[in-house]
Design a protein around this motif. Structure first.
Motif, PDB file in Angstrom:
ATOM      1  N   ARG B 888       0.823  -1.206   0.000  1.00 31.83           N
ATOM      2  CA  ARG B 888       0.000   0.000   0.000  1.00 31.83           C
ATOM      3  C   ARG B 888       0.865   1.268   0.000  1.00 31.83           C
ATOM      4  O   ARG B 888       0.519   2.271  -0.611  1.00 31.83           O
ATOM      5  CB  ARG B 888      -0.931  -0.023   1.228  1.00 31.83           C
ATOM      6  N   SER B 889       1.996   1.175   0.673  1.00 30.65           N
ATOM      7  CA  SER B 889       2.842   2.367   0.779  1.00 30.65           C
ATOM      8  C   SER B 889       3.456   2.769  -0.553  1.00 30.65           C
ATOM      9  O   SER B 889       3.806   3.932  -0.752  1.00 30.65           O
ATOM     10  CB  SER B 889       3.961   2.115   1.801  1.00 30.65           C
ATOM     11  N   THR B 891       2.175   3.292  -3.282  1.00 30.44           N
ATOM     12  CA  THR B 891       1.384   4.241  -4.068  1.00 30.44           C
ATOM     13  C   THR B 891       1.127   5.531  -3.313  1.00 30.44           C
ATOM     14  O   THR B 891       0.354   6.367  -3.760  1.00 30.44           O
ATOM     15  CB  THR B 891       0.037   3.611  -4.482  1.00 30.44           C
ATOM     16  N   ARG B 892       1.762   5.686  -2.142  1.00 28.69           N
ATOM     17  CA  ARG B 892       1.612   6.971  -1.448  1.00 28.69           C
ATOM     18  C   ARG B 892       2.267   8.061  -2.308  1.00 28.69           C
ATOM     19  O   ARG B 892       3.244   7.801  -3.021  1.00 28.69           O
ATOM     20  CB  ARG B 892       2.256   6.931  -0.064  1.00 28.69           C
ATOM     21  N   PRO B 893       1.754   9.300  -2.224  1.00 30.35           N
ATOM     22  CA  PRO B 893       2.198  10.342  -3.177  1.00 30.35           C
ATOM     23  C   PRO B 893       3.708  10.527  -3.241  1.00 30.35           C
ATOM     24  O   PRO B 893       4.276  10.606  -4.332  1.00 30.35           O
ATOM     25  CB  PRO B 893       1.504  11.604  -2.654  1.00 30.35           C
TER      26      PRO B 893
END
Lengths: 98, 994
Positions: B888-889, B891-893
Motif C-alpha cells: 500500500r505504501s 502508491t503513497r504520493p
C-alpha cells in the motif's frame, strides 16, 4: 532491572525482552482500499500517552512469543501483560496486576 | 616497631600477625586487622593527602567508607608487575596486607611540599561557579589555555596507565531477604528473618569485620555481656543456619527496580597468598524478595574556620581508632560537639590515656546524662561554647574557642592546645539505598534528618538509617524488620544533638574557609555566595558549587550544605529539598562492572566452519555484522587492489571458491508456507515450482526495501530462504512478528538454519566441470538443473542442498552442507580445483564481481529510504497480489513523486580514478555553498574485468539522466563522471533474473 511477566514463561528480567511499540494498531483488512491519510495514520501516528500505555513486547531471548503489556510511561511500572489477540484489560479489572 | 601511638594492649588487631605496607616510599608497621589509616595514625602522622582545589594538607576525617579526604593510590600486587594499581582508595577501608604499596595523591613535588598549595592563597578567585565565570571569554583561550591547564590540575588520583591485569567474576543470586549491613540492626534482622529456616537470607556488609558500630564500642553491654560478645554469638548462630549466606567485604552499591540489588565483593585484595587465577572482585546481582536496609548513619563534621586541618576528625572515628585499632590519634584532644554521642569518644579517649577537653555548643541545661558522666571522669567540659578556628598547618596545634552569650555574641576567646580534634555535628541516617529504591524521604525535624518515608519497593529500614540510635532500640528495630520481635537489655546510648550549620564566629565570613564538602573543597562561603547569586534549589546549588558531587556523594557534607542553604534563604529545611542519591553508593571498579566481558569476550567473533582454512591460507579478514569474513587472499605481498584484481579475473576466466556460510538462512515450512511468502515478499510465489529458486525482495510496511535474497522452494510446503548476512536475525524477527501478530491463522513454522548449513560457492566457467564429479544423485544437465534451481544430493559423500545460482554473473553453484562437514568438502574441492587454477576469494572480490554485473547489496545501495522502483527493481513487485507487506505504501504520493533518488552507474572521466563511497554528487561545482546535493556514491571499485573504475550511485531522477555529466566530491575537490546504467560488465554466463 525490571521483571516483566511473560504470559507464557512468567517473570523474567527485562533484558530478555524487546518492545515493539504501541499495541492494538490494527493493520487495515484491505490496504488497497485505505485512503492515504488512513494508511499514514496506521504507519506513523501513535498516541504517546503520559500514563498507562498498551504496548507490544516480545520475549525474544526466551520463548520468542509476542504479547501485549500495559505499562505506565511515567513510573515505568508494568500494570499487566496479556496474550496477543485479547482485548486491552480495563483499568481495575482482575487481570491488571503487576 | 615504629608505632609510637599504638596502645600496648586491646583493639581488634591481631598482634600475632605483624605486617608492613609502603606509604610514600616509607614503611608503616601494623597488624592484621589494621587499615592503612590506622597504621598511619599509629606512626604518629595524620597527613594523608592534598585537597582537590586548594591543595590544602588533609588528614583522616573518618574511619569508614564515607571518608572524603584520605584518598590513596594503592598498588595491590606490586610484586606481580604493572596493572594492579588503582587510585582514590579510601585509606580508612583499605585492609592492610603485607606488601601493599600506597601513595598519597594530588601534590607535586611531594606531599609535604606541594606547589599547588598556592591555590589556597589564590582562593578569592576560585569561588563558587569559578569555571562558569572564568571560561566565558576570550574564546581563543578555551582550547589553548584553559583546557590544558585545567586538565593537568583537575582530578584527584592518577588513572592507571596500563590495562587492569586482574580478573573479575560475576554472579547472580536470588534470596527471600537481603540484609544490607551487619551492625546491630542488620545482625538482629538477619537473625529474625532466618529463624524458622523457611527463608533464604543473604547478609552483606562492606567491612572486613562484621559488627558495624559495635566494632568501635568498648564499653556497651548487651544482656550484660560486652557488645562484641553478642555480635560473635549472633554470627555463630547465623553461620550455623543453612539458609543464611554471610558476605563480609561486600558493598551493596546499587538498588534498582524490582529489588534488583548490585553488590561488589572484594575477594582477593586482602589475601596474602591469592592465586593469580582468583578473581579480584565479584559483582553480585541479587534479586531479593525483600530488602532490609541496616546501613547505619554518618557523623556530621562541624563547620568552622580551618576545620580541615590534619588531626581534626569525626568524634566517633576517634573512638574507632582507639577501641578497634588500639591507636591513639594524638596525645591531647579537644572534642567539639553539638550533641551527646561525642561524649562517649571523650570518655574513651580519657580512658585510653589522652588529655581531653570537651567543647559543647549546647547550653548546660540542654545536655543529658552524658555531661555529668564526663565531668565525673575528670573531663573539663565547656558548654555553651563555639569553635572560632583551628591553628596549625600540616597538623592541628590548637583550637580557638569562645563562650556564646545569650544574644549569640562571642565572648573571650581561649586557645586550647591540642594535636587532635574530635568533632561531631550530629548524625545523618544513610538513606542512600532507600532513595535509590525510589522511596520517598520524609524530614524529621526532631532528629534533623531525612528518614525513609513512603516505600516504592519491598524494603524496610532498621536501626540508625531508620532514625533509631539507642542500642537496645536498634536491636529491637532490626528484629522487627526481620519479621520477629526481641527485647534486650543494653547500655543506654548517648543520643540527641542540636543542629548547627556553621558555628557562630566573629570573623568576617567572607574571609574564612570553613569546609562543608571536604572532597570537593566547597566552603560555607561558596554556598552562601551561590544563594546570593540567585540559586535557591539545592539541585542548582549543588551543581553550581559542586557540593556533594565528589566520589563520596556528600555522605558527611550533604546535611550541612542543605541546612546552610535553608538557613541563608530563611526557609525550613524540607522546603529546600534534598538531592538525588544515585548508584554507586561507594566507587566501584570498572573491572567489577565489566567482569569477564573484555578482550576476546567483549564482543565475541562469529566464525564460519571454513574460517580456520582461511586463516591458514593468509586471508585478510573484515567484520561483517557479528561475523569475521575473509576479505581477500593476498599472494606474495600483494596489496588489496592487486589481490582483488587477480581474484576477480580468475572467477571470470576459470573458477573461484568463496565461503558464503554467513548468508542468513531461514526454513519456512507448513501448509500455508506459500501464502506466507506471498504476504512477506513483493514477488509472487504460488507458481514457483519445487526445485526452483527466485530472487526475493522484502519491504517494510512503509514500502522501503528491507532485505533481499535467493529463495528456493524445496517442496510445496517448504521454502529455503536466504537473507543478507547482517539482516538474518531481524528478518526472522520481522517474519515472526507478522506471523504471530497479524496472521496467527497461517499454519507455518519459521526456523533459523544459518548455523546448520555452511555454504561453499563455486563461481566461474569451470565451476560445473570441477563440481560434477563429486556430486552423486544429481543430473547437471541444463534442462534438469538450470540456472536458479535447487536440488538435494550428496557432495563428497556428504548430504547437501545444491543451488545453481550466481551472484557474479558467471555460472555458479552454492553448495549447502552441514557445517561440521564444510571444511573437508571445501578442502576436497580446493585440491581438485588446482587443475583449473582455482582461486579462493573473499568479500571484497565478491563485492566487485556483483557490482560489475549490477547486483545491489541491501544496506550498501539502500539506506532504508529506497523503494523497489528507486533501485530499478519494479519488475520484482507483483502487480497481481492484492496485498503484501509494504504494497500500500508504494502508491503513497511521495513514493511515486519525481525527484526520487534512483540507482545509476557512474563512470569517472579518468578511468583509473576510484570514487569515494559516500561522496556527494552535484551538477555544478562552482555553485555557491551550500550546494544542492543530488545524491551520493554507494559502491565504488577498481574493476580489472571492466578495465576501469566503476561505481554505483543513488541520484535524483538518475535514470532519466543517463549519459549526462555530474561532479563528485573528492578529498581534493571535485571530479567529473558520466551517468550510466548500473551494469558494467557484459555478462556471458548467467544473470540472477529468473
Amino acid at each position: 532491572m525490571l521483571l516483566i511477566r511473560c504470559p507464557y514463561c512468567g517473570e523474567r528480567p527485562e533484558v530478555e525482552f524487546h518492545c515493539g511499540g504501541e499495541a492494538h494498531i490494527a493493520r487495515p483488512e484491505t490496504p488497497t482500499e485505505t485512503s492515504d491519510a488512513d494508511w499514514a495514520g496506521f504507519l506513523y501516528y501513535r498516541t504517546n500517552p503520559r500514563g498507562v500505555h498498551a504496548e507490544r513486547w516480545v520475549h525474544n531471548h526466551g520463548c520468542g512469543r509476542w504479547f501485549n503489556a500495559l505499562r505506565d510511561t511515567v513510573s515505568d511500572r508494568f500494570v499487566t501483560t496479556y496474550e496477543m489477540g485479547t482485548p486491552r484489560p480495563e483499568a481495575g479489572s482482575d487481570v491488571t496486576r503487576a | 616497631m615504629n608505632q609510637p601511638f599504638r596502645l600496648a594492649a586491646g583493639g581488634r588487631v591481631d598482634r600475632s600477625r605483624p605486617l608492613t605496607v609502603t606509604f610514600n616510599g616509607r614503611k608503616l608497621s601494623g597488624y592484621r586487622g589494621d587499615t592503612i589509616a590506622s597504621m598511619l595514625l599509629a606512626s604518629g602522622s595524620h597527613l594523608a593527602g592534598r585537597s582537590f582545589k586548594y591543595h590544602r594538607p588533609r588528614g583522616i576525617l573518618s574511619h569508614g567508607s564515607d571518608e572524603p579526604s584520605a584518598l590513596l593510590s594503592v598498588d595491590w600486587r606490586a610484586d606481580r608487575g604493572p596493572g594492579y594499581r588503582d587510585p582514590n582508595n579510601r585509606a580508612t577501608v583499605v585492609e592492610a596486607r603485607e606488601g601493599l604499596v600506597a601513595k598519597t595523591q594530588n601534590h607535586w613535588p611531594s606531599l609535604e611540599t606541594d606547589v599547588g598549595a598556592v591555590n589556597d592563597l589564590l582562593s578569592p578567585i576560585f569561588v563558587a561557579g569559578f569555571y562558569y565565570k572564568t571560561f566565558m571569554w576570550p574564546r581563543k583561550f578555551w582550547d589553548k589555555v584553559y583546557e590544558p591547564v585545567i586538565r593537568r590540575a583537575a582530578g584527584l588520583g592518577e588513572a592507571p596507565e596500563v590495562p587492569d591485569s586482574d580478573r573479575y567474576a560475576n554472579r547472580h543470586a536470588h534470596c527471600d531477604v537481603l540484609v544490607v549491613g551487619a551492625g546491630p540492626a542488620g545482625l538482629s534482622a538477619a537473625l529474625a528473618a532466618s529463624a524458622d529456616g523457611s527463608k533464604r537470607v543473604i547478609l552483606a556488609d562492606e567491612g572486613f569485620e562484621l559488627g558495624g558500630s559495635l566494632l568501635n564500642d568498648a564499653t556497651s553491654t548487651i544482656e550484660g555481656k560486652p557488645a562484641m560478645a553478642w555480635v560473635e554469638e549472633t554470627l555463630a548462630a547465623l553461620d550455623a543456619r543453612e539458609n543464611v549466606v554471610v558476605l563480609p567485604r561486600t558493598t551493596v552499591f546499587g538498588y534498582y527496580n524490582h529489588n534488583h540489588v548490585a553488590m561488589v565483593e572484594r575477594v582477593a585484595d586482602h589475601r596474602d597468598a591469592a592465586p593469580e587465577s582468583l578473581a579480584r572482585e565479584r559483582l553480585w546481582q541479587v534479586r531479593a524478595g525483600e530488602v532490609i536496609l541496616a546501613a547505619g548513619s554518618h557523623e556530621r563534621p562541624l563547620v568552622f574556620e580551618n576545620n580541615d586541618r590534619p588531626g581534626i576528625m569525626l568524634a566517633d572515628s576517634v573512638r574507632a581508632f582507639i577501641n578497634r585499632y588500639a591507636v591513639l590519634p594524638g596525645k591531647e584532644i579537644v572534642v567539639a560537639t553539638s550533641g551527646a554521642s561525642a561524649y562517649r569518644a571523650a570518655l574513651d579517649a580519657k580512658a585510653a590515656g589522652m588529655g581531653v577537653t570537651l567543647v559543647d555548643i549546647r547550653l548546660e541545661q540542654d545536655c543529658g546524662a552524658e555531661l555529668a558522666d564526663a565531668r565525673a571522669a575528670g573531663i573539663t567540659v565547656k558548654t555553651g561554647h563555639t569553635v572560632i578556628k583551628s591553628l596549625g598547618t600540616k597538623r592541628v596545634t590548637g583550637l580557638v574557642v569562645a563562650p556564646l552569650g545569650n544574644g549569640g555574641q562571642i565572648g573571650d576567646k581561649t586557645t586550647l592546645a591540642c594535636d587532635c580534634v574530635g568533632m561531631s555535628g550530629g548524625w545523618t541516617p544513610s538513606v542512600h539505598l532507600f532513595s535509590q529504591s525510589r522511596g520517598k524521604l520524609a524530614f524529621d525535624a526532631e532528629l534533623d534528618a531525612f528518614l525513609p518515608g513512603q516505600s516504592a519497593q519491598a524494603e524496610r529500614s532498621a536501626g540508625a538509617c531508620h532514625g533509631v540510635y539507642d542500642l537496645a532500640a536498634v536491636i529491637a528495630d532490626g528484629a522487627k524488620a526481620g519479621g520477629g520481635s526481641v527485647t534486650v537489655e543494653a547500655t543506654p546510648s548517648y543520643t540527641g544533638f542540636q543542629p548547627v550549620r556553621v558555628l557562630p564566629t566573629d570573623a568576617d565570613p567572607s574571609r574564612v574557609k570553613a569546609f562543608i564538602d571536604f572532597q570537593n573543597d566547597v566552603t560555607a562561603k561558596d554556598i552562601k555566595l551561590a544563594v546570593r547569586e540567585g540559586f535557591q534549589s539545592i539541585e542548582h546549588v549543588k551543581r553550581y558549587t559542586t557540593t556533594g558531587m565528589a566520589t563520596d556523594q556528600g555522605k558527611t557534607s550533604n546535611m550541612n550544605a542543605l541546612g546552610l542553604v535553608a538557613g541563608t534563604l530563611g526557609r525550613e529545611l524540607p522546603a529546600v529539598g534534598t538531592t538525588t542519591f544515585r548508584p554507586p553508593y561507594t566507587p566501584v571498579t570498572f573491572g567489577a562492572l565489566v567482569g569477564p566481558a573484555r578482550d576476546d569476550l567483549f564482543d565475541p567473533v562469529r566464525k564460519t566452519a571454513i574460517d580456520p582454512w582461511a586463516e591458514k591460507n593468509g586471508a585478510v579478514f573484515e567484520p561483517v555484522g557479528l561475523w569475521r569474513r575473509a576479505r581477500y587472499f593476498p599472494k606474495d605481498g600483494e596489496d588489496m587492489r592487486a589481490a582483488v584484481a587477480r581474484e576477480t579475473k580468475a572467477v571470470r576466466t576459470s573458477v573461484g571458491i568463496f565461503d558464503a556460510s554467513t548468508l542468513g538462512k531461514i526454513e519456512i515450512v507448513g501448509p500455508d508456507a506459500a501464502e506466507f511468502m506471498n504476504r512477506i515478499y513483493t514477488n509472487a510465489w504460488t507458481k514457483l515450482k519445487p526445485g526452483r529458486c527466485r530472487y526475493g525482495l522484502m519491504l517494510r510496511e512503509d514500502g522501503f526495501v528491507y532485505d533481499d535474497g535467493v529463495v528456493a522452494r524445496l517442496a510445496e510446503d517448504r521454502f529455503h530462504v536466504t537473507t543478507t548476512t547482517g539482516g538474518a536475525p531481524r528478518v526472522l524477527a520481522h517474519m515472526e512478528d507478522y506471523l504471530q501478530t497479524e496472521w496467527p491463522d497461517l499454519d507455518v513454522f519459521l526456523t533459523s538454519i544459518t548455523e546448520q548449513w555452511a555454504v561453499i560457492a563455486l563461481q566461474g566457467p569451470n565451476a560445473r566441470k570441477l563440481l560434477e564429479p563429486f556430486v552423486t544423485d544429481v543430473d547437471f544437465s541444463d534442462d534438469v538443473f538450470p540456472h536458479m534451481s535447487v536440488t538435494s544430493g550428496f557432495v563428497c559423500g556428504v548430504p547437501c542442498r545444491l543451488f545453481r545460482v550466481s551472484f557474479t554473473g558467471e555460472q555458479g553453484f552454492e553448495i549447502n552442507v552441514p557445517a561440521d562437514y564444510a571444511e573437508s568438502v571445501w578442502k576436497t574441492l580446493y585440491e581438485a580445483g588446482q587443475k583449473y587454477d582455482i582461486v579462493p576469494y573473499g568479500t571484497e572480490t565478491m563485492h566487485v564481481l556483483r557490482c560489475e554485473v549490477g547486483f545491489i547489496i541491501v544496506g550498501q545501495e539502500t539506506d532504508g529510504t529506497a523503494t523497489p522502483d528507486d533501485l530499478g527493481l519494479s519488475g520484482l513487485v507483483s502487480k497481481v497480489k492484492p496485498d503484501f507487506v509494504g504494497k500500500r505504501s508504494l502508491t503513497r504520493p511521495d513514493m511515486v513523486a519525481s525527484g526520487r533518488k534512483q540507482l545509476v552507474g557512474l563512470l569517472t572521466k579518468n578511468s583509473d580514478e576510484v570514487l569515494d563511497e559516500g561522496a556527494q554528487i552535484v551538477d555544478d561545482p562552482a555553485q555557491p555553498i551550500p550546494m544542492k546535493m543530488l545524491g551520493h556514491v554507494t559502491s565504488s571499485y577498481a574493476s580489472s574485468n571492466c578495465g576501469r573504475s566503476i561505481a554505483m550511485a543513488m541520484l535524483a531522477d538518475g535514470r532519466s539522466r543517463i549519459g549526462e555529466t555530474v561532479w563528485v566530491t573528492t578529498p581534493q575537490g571535485f571530479t567529473e563522471a558520466t551517468i550510466s546504467n548500473a551494469v558494467f560488465y557484459d555478462v556471458k554466463g548467467e544473470t540472477a533474473d529468473a
